[in-house]
Design an enzyme around this catalytic site. Structure first.
Site, PDB file in Angstrom:
ATOM      1  N   GLU A   1      31.835  45.526  33.425  1.00 24.34           N
ATOM      2  CA  GLU A   1      32.422  46.749  34.296  1.00 24.34           C
ATOM      3  C   GLU A   1      31.512  47.967  33.737  1.00 24.34           C
ATOM      4  OE1 GLU A   1      32.960  48.068  36.946  1.00 24.34           O
ATOM      5  OE2 GLU A   1      35.043  47.877  37.446  1.00 24.34           O
TER       6      GLU A   1
ATOM      7  N   HIS B   1      37.876  39.930  39.365  1.00 24.55           N
ATOM      8  CA  HIS B   1      38.937  39.587  38.423  1.00 24.55           C
ATOM      9  C   HIS B   1      40.569  39.699  39.166  1.00 24.55           C
ATOM     10  CE1 HIS B   1      40.502  43.396  37.213  1.00 24.55           C
ATOM     11  NE2 HIS B   1      39.082  43.546  37.024  1.00 24.55           N
TER      12      HIS B   1
END
Length: 194
Positions: free
Chosen positions: A85, A14
């Site tokens: 994550e 990202h």
């Protein structure tokens, strides 16, 4: 099904967030992209548009979904929970330097993570996703995820040892490509910026 040689997995981190910029561990907190992070994501468009992806998956976190959308693949993306994550538990939102004031030599790669995931946990999650992807028959796959998870995924892909991820740096909005060198899993490209 033998797909060796033809599989390419694009790992895309990202774009920048305030926490990635400051070095805070960002696992379960939904931190938005910064203006620069949105620009980084949009800069991915020409590179990713030149590819034909059979499968596009994104982490359920907003920063990954937004990066995928701004990179031009949002309309094709499916949410994949395994791409989230690392869960940093009690260290969420903290910087390594600050943690080391209390726990000298602390490292996400080697230290216990109370209320979170161990390296072994993240490695198992990455391996489960690798197995799932190889079973789909897709040959060109885009994964929008996060730095630590992508590093573990790349290490798990190449060596089966999640700990190698400690040696694979990954910038915001960076792209990496995994595939095969003949019949051996390989890291084809790592940490490319648009």
């Amino acid at each position: 099904m033998n797909m060796k040689g033809g599989v390419h997995i694009w790992l895309i981190r990202h774009g920048e967030t305030e926490w990635s910029k400051s070095g805070q561990h960002t696992g379960t907190t939904n931190v938005p992209l910064t203006d620069d992070g949105r620009k980084q994501a949009a800069a991915l468009v020409p590179i990713l548009a030149a590819q034909t992806f059979d499968l596009v998956l994104t982490s359920p976190m907003d920063r990954a979904i937004e990066t995928c959308r701004l990179a031009g693949l949002g309309d094709r993306a499916q949410i994949e929970p395994k791409l989230h994550e690392w869960n940093y538990g009690v260290f969420e939102g903290r910087k390594t330097a600050d943690i080391r004031k209390e726990i000298p030599d602390w490292s996400v790669w080697t230290s216990p993570i109370p209320e979170g995931e161990s390296l072994a946990d993240v490695g198992k999650r990455a391996q489960a996703l690798i197995d799932k992807l190889l079973a789909t028959g897709a040959t060109n796959i885009a994964l929008f995820s996060h730095a630590h998870f992508s590093r573990v995924f790349g290490a798990q892909w190449a060596t089966g040892a999640a700990s190698l991820g400690a040696h694979l740096a990954m910038d915001t909005a960076a792209m990496s490509v995994l595939g095969f060198e003949r019949d051996v899993r390989a890291i084809i490209k790592w940490n490319l910026l648009p």
